[in-house]
Write an enzyme that holds these catalytic residues in place. Sequence first.
Site, short mmCIF file in Angstrom:
data_model
loop_
_atom_site.label_atom_id
_atom_site.label_comp_id
_atom_site.label_asym_id
_atom_site.label_seq_id
_atom_site.Cartn_x
_atom_site.Cartn_y
_atom_site.Cartn_z
N ASP A 246 52.40 -47.23 112.24
CA ASP A 246 53.42 -47.07 113.18
C ASP A 246 53.35 -47.10 114.33
O ASP A 246 51.83 -46.00 114.69
CB ASP A 246 54.94 -46.63 113.11
CG ASP A 246 54.27 -44.82 112.57
OD1 ASP A 246 53.51 -44.77 112.82
OD2 ASP A 246 55.71 -44.62 112.26
N ASP B 186 59.45 -51.27 104.91
CA ASP B 186 59.18 -49.99 104.49
C ASP B 186 60.20 -48.82 104.09
O ASP B 186 60.81 -49.57 105.29
CB ASP B 186 57.74 -49.61 105.30
CG ASP B 186 58.52 -48.91 106.89
OD1 ASP B 186 59.71 -50.13 107.39
OD2 ASP B 186 58.85 -48.01 106.73
N CYS C 230 56.85 -46.02 81.67
CA CYS C 230 57.95 -45.70 80.96
C CYS C 230 57.10 -46.05 79.95
O CYS C 230 57.87 -46.23 78.58
CB CYS C 230 58.89 -46.86 81.35
SG CYS C 230 59.78 -46.49 82.72
ZN LIG Z 1 58.89 -47.53 84.62
#
Ligand SMILES: [Zn+2]
Lengths: 317, 392
Positions: free
Chosen positions: B95, B270, B313
């Site tokens: 930026d 973003d 996960c």
């Molecule tokens: Zn995940």
Amino acid sequence: HGLNKFVGLENYLSCCSTIDSVLNTPRGKNQKDKVSLKTKSGNILIDYEKYMDIIEVFKPNMYVTLSISDTDWDSSYSLIEKSVNISNRLFMSCLERHHKSEVLKGSGVIAPIQGGYNIQERIRSATFLSEYNDLLGFLFDGFFTDGTVVEDIPGNLILPIVNKTMECLPKDKMKIIFGAWTLDTIIDLINSGMDIFDSSLPFFTTERNSALIFNYELKYKNDIIIMDSHCCTTDQNNVDKSNSFEICLMDTCYFEDFNPINESCSCLACRKHTRAYIHHLLMSNELLGSLLLTIHNLHYFHQFFKDIREVLLKNNQ
Amino acid sequence: MEKAMQFDVIATCSTTKARTSLMKLPHYTVETPIFMPVGTKGSIKSVLLEQLEDINCQIILGNTYHLGLRPGVELLKKAKGLHNFMGWNRALLTDSGGFQMVSLLHMAEINEQGVNFKSPYDGTKSLLTPEKSIQIQNAIGADIIMQLDDVVPTTSKDDARMEEATYRTSRWLDRCLSAHEYPEKQNIFPIVQGGLIDNLRKLSGNLHLQRKVNGYAIGGLSGGEAKDDFWKMVSLSSQLLPCNKPKYVMGVGFAVDLVICCALGADMFDCVFPTRTARFGCALTPHGQINLKNNKYKMDFEPIEKNCICSTCKTYTRAYLHQIVSTESVSCNLLSVHNLTYQMQLMKSIRDSIKENKFPKFVQKFMLNMYPNKNYPKWCIDALKTVSIELE
Ligand SMILES: [Zn+2]
Ligand SMILES: [Zn+2]
């Protein structure tokens, strides 16, 4: 499904004990055969039944039986004597429960040797425990209650005690010690017959924003390992221990140092990043800084032990 | 002379304005629509570069204001740019530093020269000019760099000030373009301003269109304005801009906002949100955000999201994360990895559905997952209606 799976380390071995050897764990008052443990939610009192209930759920590969181990250099004789007595009683209770337990058939029992810095009490504890054949190994317990000061305990304070105790123990069982002992002391302890250490030292190194960088040469002579560590000062009076085995990457001298932490280290932090970048991350309070230091320090510490094993193997063939 | 960008639209949705493209930048070819994680000080908080690559992050954002202060321009020059300094070999965007100053430092003052501000460290006065901003961004060396713009809070009611800012932003664009040292390696994006005023937005867009640039940013939004104003300004700005160049809506990161902005024709986004919310123990799912600190996850032995492909996960349960969240700093890494995976997979689903020309169906299904009771926010219904998607 047990502790290993829960913490995502299924392909690793786990060992459970009641102390965190990087913390200061002043204990509350123990009550008759109930042990006071410091937890995140305050002190709790735990008896062997409750402890074994937890172990049955965790199903670790090995575990230390419940004990009173809050002894250190300043502990009185009566406190030490009491810790040996109660720990022995708790050991018997835990072991009895262990034999009755179906789920713990695959777990090994580690017996905690107490006795503080009193050689007679150490021998008493070790002699008592070594009469049991159904153990996986022994823990040299009760040398500190404050994990943050272990680095300052001189090796020659514990080594005679460890050596004397070793004489009472069967050779074919594992010997474990926890805590951030200095690298020199670790070598001495290995020479005394110690098998397993924990990662307290690399943890503290990371905590002070430092990286292990000592160069060492391991030799085998007269049945012991001798470590020659250079680049570091050998001056025994040097009080600044941060200079001997590690560098502090917060130091401004690394501001534009575009070298890796250690040229010969193959860890991810050294392969990909420079001292300047890690210095920048630490100065900017970015978590990635300590993450990279953790990776390097654990890797370096692992490599150190790998090299030690190699020297031992080569000279025992 | 080499080109700093090649932008090829691969597929366009036949119903909405959504499209998917390949944006070839000096360091990496980025697939759009794309979400760009924010690495304020040269690192995505607590996440390793290897993990970012595994997650398929293709372009990340650095903040000029922070990097200019630390490690500073001189060191970045010596390190041969931020890519090299942090070890990242995919694309980077920076930026201009102006927004950070105005939003972080309330004492910032803007005049024709630039942004006057007091250093938060020693109180000394400094001036950030368009030239200075480009100088720093040249030293950082990102693939895409932003012009310094005259930032007025979106919710400001001062129309005269907004108009002044719109014209000034355009004048500053010219100063940025002429100060730019590496046009063959770095792309300057102008920022379409104009607050929430239709005419000023159009004016700003049209002024920028006269300059030779490779892409455009839509700025001055995501600053607390009503969602109704937000989508209208995105839609209007997006329509002004040419189809053969990328359009970057600044500061957008909520899943619903991303999907709707894509439908309106935007390509790049973003936001600090996915990594910031991770630090507070929150995980993103197709059904919204869950806070793992909540006691109901204490005995929940499911992963955060059953179908998630991320390493968190695959390895850990909600119960485990509940235990370590807010006490162990590793939880920040684990949740950031999941949240960024969620964002990247969402963008991939958007791109895939556009390629198969099934984007409208995807949007309907996505919205139903987010709002199973079909209590869709009105602004979503309105915005999607303009691109011919009906929410039942
Ligand atoms: Zn995940
Ligand atoms: Zn290393």
